[in-house]
Design a protein around this motif. Structure first.
Motif, PDB file in Angstrom:
ATOM      1  N   GLU A   1       7.761  -3.760  -7.981  1.00 30.23           N
ATOM      2  CA  GLU A   1       8.116  -3.777  -6.560  1.00 30.23           C
ATOM      3  C   GLU A   1       8.879  -2.528  -6.131  1.00 30.23           C
ATOM      4  OE1 GLU A   1       7.180  -5.983  -4.419  1.00 30.23           O
ATOM      5  OE2 GLU A   1       6.438  -7.611  -5.685  1.00 30.23           O
TER       6      GLU A   1
ATOM      7  N   TYR B   1      -1.715  -4.332  -1.759  1.00 24.62           N
ATOM      8  CA  TYR B   1      -0.527  -4.975  -2.328  1.00 24.62           C
ATOM      9  C   TYR B   1      -0.760  -6.477  -2.481  1.00 24.62           C
ATOM     10  CZ  TYR B   1       4.155  -7.045  -2.506  1.00 24.62           C
ATOM     11  OH  TYR B   1       5.240  -7.794  -2.863  1.00 24.62           O
TER      12      TYR B   1
ATOM     13  N   LEU C   1       2.375   0.882  -7.491  1.00 17.13           N
ATOM     14  CA  LEU C   1       1.684   1.178  -6.245  1.00 17.13           C
ATOM     15  C   LEU C   1       2.264   2.416  -5.567  1.00 17.13           C
ATOM     16  CD1 LEU C   1       1.457  -2.442  -4.788  1.00 17.13           C
ATOM     17  CD2 LEU C   1      -0.355  -1.158  -5.903  1.00 17.13           C
TER      18      LEU C   1
END
Length: 430
Positions: A352, A334, A325
C-alpha cells in the motif's frame, strides 16, 4: 521573465535576474530541473567528495511546484543556487527560444566561471549550454540518469537527413487547407484589408509553417549562431562520465574516462529506515517475488488479469508475490490486484505504501525474483542485490493482451521501451 512568481527564501539562493558575479568562485556547476536529478547529483557529490559547487535549477512558469521543492530540499553541498526561468516548450526546436536561452547560458558560464559542468542531459538546449561551456574550456561531465542515458547504444539510433528539409508538399497541403479554403482565394477577387476570413486563414497558415520543426531546423542552420546550431545534434563529447554501466557509456558516447556510480549504493539512513519498515510490515523474504507495475495506456482490467495469469505460472507454492504499484496507478488496476489478494489467500499482496525507494527494499530483502515490464528497476535491482533475478514479462504480456484500440497505444510504447532495456544483459526476458 516573470521569475518573481517563484519565492526564494534561502540566503544561498537567488533568481537568475539577480545573479551577479561575486568574490566567490565555483569549481563545479550542476544543472538540473527536478528533485530526482537533485538527489542524483547530491549522492554523487557525497560519494566522490566533490566540493565548491554551484547549483543551477531550470524551470518554467507552467510548473512552479518542482523548483520550489528543489529550493526547499537542496543541501549545503551547494554554496549557491541559481533559479533560471526558461521558455516553456524549449525541448522542441524553436529558434527564438534557443536564441534567448543562449544569452542566459552565456551569462551563467561567464559569471560562475566553473572548471567543470555536470549534466544529466545532452540534447536540444543542453547542447547549447555544452557548446558555450566547451568554448570556455570548461570540463563537461555526464551523470547517468536512468536507462534513457543509454539510448545511443540502440542500433536503431540512426539519424536520417532525408526529412530534415521543409517539403513543398507540406507547404502546399497547409496552404490549401487554410488560405486555399477562403472564397477570396478561390475566386481570385481583389483583397481588401477588411477581408477577415483571408487574414485569419493566412495567419494560421504562417503559424503552421513557422512552428514546424523542419522549418525551425532550416532557420537554425541558416542564421543560428555556433551555439544555437549545436542544438540540432545531441552532445556526445563529454570529458568524463559517471555511470552504473561504464562499458555501455564508453560504447554509446565514446567517453574514455568513466567512473562507476550507482545512486542506490549511496546509503541514505531515511530511505533505509523506510525500506525496513515495509519489509517488516509485509514479511518480505529472500524467497519471495516482487512485481513492479508501470502506467501504460492499456485496458486496466485486461492488464491486471494478464499480469496475474503470467505471474501465477511463474511462482512456486512457497512464494508470495508482492505488487508495487505506480504512485498514480489507475484505481481499476488497484482494485483488480486487491481482489486478487483476497481470492489468492494473500499469495499475492499489494504494497500500500508508495513513498519509499524500491531499490532499498530489494537491497535489504535480497528478494528472489524481480518482475516487471520495462521498469528501470529491472536494470538496477540486480546491481544492488546480485542474488536477485530480474525478469521482464513485457513480451509475453504483449502476446497475451487483446490488440484492441485501447491497448495498441500502450503496446507500442512498451515495445519502444523494451528496445532500451534489451541493451542490458542482467535481465531475463519471458
Amino acid at each position: 521573465m516573470n521569475e518573481s512568481c517563484l519565492e526564494i527564501s534561502k540566503a544561498s539562493a537567488c533568481l537568475f535576474k539577480d545573479y551577479k558575479q561575486s568574490e566567490d568562485s565555483y569549481d563545479n556547476l550542476f544543472v538540473l530541473t527536478h528533485l530526482g536529478q537533485l538527489k542524483q547529483m547530491e549522492a554523487l557529490i557525497s560519494s566522490k567528495n566533490i566540493s565548491n559547487n554551484c547549483l543551477v535549477v531550470l524551470y518554467s512558469q507552467k510548473n512552479l511546484t518542482v523548483p520550489k521543492t528543489v529550493h526547499d530540499q537542496y543541501s549545503s553541498a551547494f554554496k549557491k543556487a541559481i533559479f533560471v526561468e526558461i521558455p516553456f516548450g524549449i525541448n522542441k526546436l524553436d529558434f527564438p527560444k534557443l536564441k534567448k536561452i543562449e544569452k542566459y547560458y552565456k551569462k551563467i558560464v561567464m559569471l560562475s566561471q566553473p572548471r567543470s559542468l555536470y549534466l544529466n542531459s545532452f540534447e536540444g538546449h543542453y547542447a547549447v549550454l555544452t557548446s558555450i561551456a566547451q568554448s570556455q574550456s570548461v570540463k563537461i561531465i555526464l551523470v547517468e540518469e536512468g536507462t534513457a542515458t543509454y539510448k545511443f547504444n540502440l542500433k536503431k539510433m540512426t539519424q536520417s537527413s532525408k526529412d530534415s528539409t521543409l517539403s513543398y508538399n507540406f507547404v502546399r497541403k497547409n496552404f490549401m487547407s487554410t488560405v486555399g479554403e477562403t472564397q477570396s482565394f478561390k475566386k481570385l477577387v481583389k483583397i481588401y484589408k477588411n477581408n477577415k476570413e483571408l487574414y485569419k486563414q493566412s495567419k494560421i497558415f504562417v503559424n503552421q509553417i513557422v512552428k514546424d520543426e523542419k522549418f525551425q531546423k532550416n532557420l537554425i542552420e541558416i542564421i543560428g549562431s555556433q551555439h544555437v546550431k549545436a542544438s540540432l545534434v545531441p552532445f556526445k563529447e563529454f570529458d568524463k562520465a559517471y555511470a552504473s554501466f561504464p562499458s555501455l557509456i564508453k560504447e554509446g558516447f565514446g567517453v574514455k574516462d568513466v567512473d562507476y556510480f550507482l545512486i542506490h549504493e549511496v546509503i541514505n539512513d531515511e530511505s533505509e529506515e523506510d525500506a525496513r519498515e515495509v519489509i517488516e510490515k509485509y514479511n518480505i523474504t529472500e524467497n519471495d517475488v516482487l512485481y513492479v507495475s508501470q502506467r501504460y495506456h492499456l485496458d486496466p482490467e485486461q492488464y491486471a488479469n494478464t499480469v496475474t495469469a503470467i505471474l501465477t505460472r511463474m511462482i512456486s507454492g512457497e512464494q508470495t508475490v508482492f505488487i508495487k504499484l505506480h504512485p498514480k496507478e489507475n484505481k481499476k488496476i488497484y482494485d483488480s490486484f486487491k481482489y486478487l489478494e483476497f481470492v489468492s489467500n494473500k499469495k499475492f499482496v499489494v504494497i500500500e505504501e508508495s513513498q519509499f525507494l524500491i531499490e532499498s527494499v530489494i537491497r535489504l530483502s535480497k528478494i528472489s525474483q524481480l518482475v516487471g515490464l520495462t521498469s528501470t528497476t529491472l536494470v538496477y535491482g540486480p546491481l544492488v542485490s546480485p542474488t536477485t533475478k530480474s525478469i521482464s514479462i513485457a513480451q509475453k504480456l504483449i502476446k497475451m493482451l487483446p490488440p484492441t484500440q485501447t491497448n495498441i497505444k500502450g503496446i507500442e510504447t512498451i515495445e519502444s521501451h523494451l528496445d532500451i532495456i534489451k541493451i542490458f544483459d542482467n535481465i531475463e526476458f519471458k
